[in-house]
Design a protein around this motif. Structure first.
Motif, PDB file in Angstrom:
ATOM      1  N   LEU A 164      -0.686  -5.946   0.208  1.00 52.80           N
ATOM      2  CA  LEU A 164      -0.442  -6.991   1.193  1.00 52.80           C
ATOM      3  C   LEU A 164      -0.109  -8.281   0.442  1.00 52.80           C
ATOM      4  CD1 LEU A 164      -0.611  -7.542   4.324  1.00 52.80           C
ATOM      5  CD2 LEU A 164      -2.867  -8.521   3.862  1.00 52.80           C
ATOM      6  N   GLY A 165       0.907  -8.976   0.901  1.00 52.82           N
ATOM      7  CA  GLY A 165       1.307 -10.191   0.208  1.00 52.82           C
ATOM      8  C   GLY A 165       2.035 -11.155   1.118  1.00 52.82           C
ATOM      9  N   ARG A 166       2.354 -12.325   0.569  1.00 55.82           N
ATOM     10  CA  ARG A 166       3.077 -13.341   1.326  1.00 55.82           C
ATOM     11  C   ARG A 166       4.538 -13.374   0.882  1.00 55.82           C
ATOM     12  NH1 ARG A 166      -0.263 -16.006   4.450  1.00 55.82           N
ATOM     13  NH2 ARG A 166      -2.497 -16.096   3.909  1.00 55.82           N
ATOM     14  N   ARG A 167       5.424 -13.317   1.858  1.00 61.74           N
ATOM     15  CA  ARG A 167       6.852 -13.408   1.570  1.00 61.74           C
ATOM     16  C   ARG A 167       7.149 -14.809   1.056  1.00 61.74           C
ATOM     17  NH1 ARG A 167      10.107 -11.146   6.429  1.00 61.74           N
ATOM     18  NH2 ARG A 167       9.221 -13.015   7.397  1.00 61.74           N
ATOM     19  N   THR A 168       7.772 -14.887  -0.089  1.00 57.17           N
ATOM     20  CA  THR A 168       7.984 -16.194  -0.725  1.00 57.17           C
ATOM     21  C   THR A 168       8.939 -17.081   0.067  1.00 57.17           C
ATOM     22  OG1 THR A 168       9.703 -15.194  -2.126  1.00 57.17           O
ATOM     23  CG2 THR A 168       7.477 -15.351  -3.043  1.00 57.17           C
ATOM     24  N   ILE A 204      -5.613  -4.477   6.688  1.00 56.23           N
ATOM     25  CA  ILE A 204      -6.809  -4.450   5.840  1.00 56.23           C
ATOM     26  C   ILE A 204      -6.681  -3.368   4.775  1.00 56.23           C
ATOM     27  CG2 ILE A 204      -9.298  -4.033   5.806  1.00 56.23           C
ATOM     28  CD1 ILE A 204      -9.422  -5.239   8.612  1.00 56.23           C
ATOM     29  N   ASP A 205      -6.169  -2.213   5.168  1.00 61.61           N
ATOM     30  CA  ASP A 205      -5.991  -1.123   4.205  1.00 61.61           C
ATOM     31  C   ASP A 205      -4.983  -1.523   3.129  1.00 61.61           C
ATOM     32  OD1 ASP A 205      -6.403   1.675   3.335  1.00 61.61           O
ATOM     33  OD2 ASP A 205      -4.299   1.908   3.895  1.00 61.61           O
ATOM     34  N   ALA A 206      -3.902  -2.183   3.540  1.00 60.74           N
ATOM     35  CA  ALA A 206      -2.902  -2.639   2.568  1.00 60.74           C
ATOM     36  C   ALA A 206      -3.503  -3.681   1.635  1.00 60.74           C
ATOM     37  CB  ALA A 206      -1.692  -3.206   3.302  1.00 60.74           C
ATOM     38  N   LEU A 207      -4.354  -4.545   2.172  1.00 59.86           N
ATOM     39  CA  LEU A 207      -4.973  -5.583   1.357  1.00 59.86           C
ATOM     40  C   LEU A 207      -5.858  -4.978   0.275  1.00 59.86           C
ATOM     41  CD1 LEU A 207      -5.750  -8.526   0.741  1.00 59.86           C
ATOM     42  CD2 LEU A 207      -7.467  -8.361   2.544  1.00 59.86           C
ATOM     43  N   ASP A 210       4.555 -12.391  -2.979  1.00 69.58           N
ATOM     44  CA  ASP A 210       3.399 -12.674  -3.832  1.00 69.58           C
ATOM     45  C   ASP A 210       2.224 -11.869  -3.291  1.00 69.58           C
ATOM     46  OD1 ASP A 210       4.634 -14.482  -5.536  1.00 69.58           O
ATOM     47  OD2 ASP A 210       4.210 -16.192  -4.234  1.00 69.58           O
ATOM     48  N   ARG A 211       1.854 -10.823  -4.015  1.00 71.21           N
ATOM     49  CA  ARG A 211       0.769  -9.964  -3.534  1.00 71.21           C
ATOM     50  C   ARG A 211      -0.569 -10.684  -3.633  1.00 71.21           C
ATOM     51  NH1 ARG A 211       2.191  -3.727  -4.142  1.00 71.21           N
ATOM     52  NH2 ARG A 211       4.405  -3.874  -4.661  1.00 71.21           N
ATOM     53  N   ILE A 212      -1.420 -10.420  -2.651  1.00 69.52           N
ATOM     54  CA  ILE A 212      -2.749 -11.021  -2.630  1.00 69.52           C
ATOM     55  C   ILE A 212      -3.645 -10.278  -3.617  1.00 69.52           C
ATOM     56  CG2 ILE A 212      -4.799 -11.450  -1.214  1.00 69.52           C
ATOM     57  CD1 ILE A 212      -2.942 -11.678   1.194  1.00 69.52           C
TER      58      ILE A 212
END
Length: 199
Positions: A103-107, A95-98, A142-144
């Motif tokens: 926070l992101g999704r590995r492509t 949550i802190d990273a978000l 891809d960062r949120i």
């Protein structure tokens, strides 16, 4: 007059504060009819948690929350809600990273990762264990995206997670915050906290 005062006195014990927050959260639901009762029953049903010490079950619950589907800001909000609902203190890392945009999704596989570092030396970390997952090359994650609403909900979720903190000062602060600003979504975690609080 008998001297009896009806003035509200702020509760002092953490468990008493949690009970007060629980009652206030319940009153934020729309009325007290069948609809509100159904919502309350659903919230209370969500309080089931893995047995204490069952690390594998706790890991699975947290990873299930991290796999919450969704895109855009609505997806980020759904992710925050799912992470907070686990009641797992480790969810605070994600949550802190978000809320800080890390926070992101590995492509390569869509898995959520935390990106750390600056100046081209970024690394990917597992949001549950914190393990180093390798270099975050350009285009690898891809960062949120976040907006103010996401940041506000993220801060509130961090407060909910503090209901299960080891330090009583943090638990007390979390209970005080929920007394000042009752939130129906906090019902499952409040119920769980009332059952486990000893102070």
């Amino acid at each position: 007059m008998s001297g009896f005062s009806t003035a509200f006195r702020r509760p002092t014990g953490i468990r008493v504060m949690l009970l007060a927050a629980l009652m206030l959260a319940a009153t934020t639901m729309s009325g007290f009819g069948p609809v509100a009762t159904a919502h309350a029953a659903t919230a209370l049903a969500q309080t089931a948690t893995p047995a204490a010490g069952d690390a594998s079950a706790e890991d699975a619950a947290l990873r299930d929350a991290l796999a919450t589907p969704g895109e855009g800001f609505d997806g980020a909000l759904a992710l925050i809600q799912a992470l907070a609902a686990t009641g797992d203190a480790r969810a605070a890392r994600a949550i802190d990273a978000l809320q800080s945009g890390n926070l992101g999704r590995r492509t390569s596989d869509g898995a959520l990762v935390i990106v750390e570092g600056r100046g081209g030396d970024d690394v990917m970390r597992d949001p549950v264990t914190g393990d180093n997952l390798g270099a975050a090359e350009r285009g690898a994650v891809d960062r949120i995206r976040v907006n103010n609403r996401v940041r506000v909900d993220a801060r509130a979720a961090m407060g909910l997670i503090d209901l299960g903190a080891k330090l009583p000062e943090r638990r007390r602060a979390a209970a005080e915050a929920l007394i000042k600003l009752p939130e129906a979504a906090a019902l499952p975690l409040l119920t769980r906290a009332v059952d486990t609080e000893t102070d």
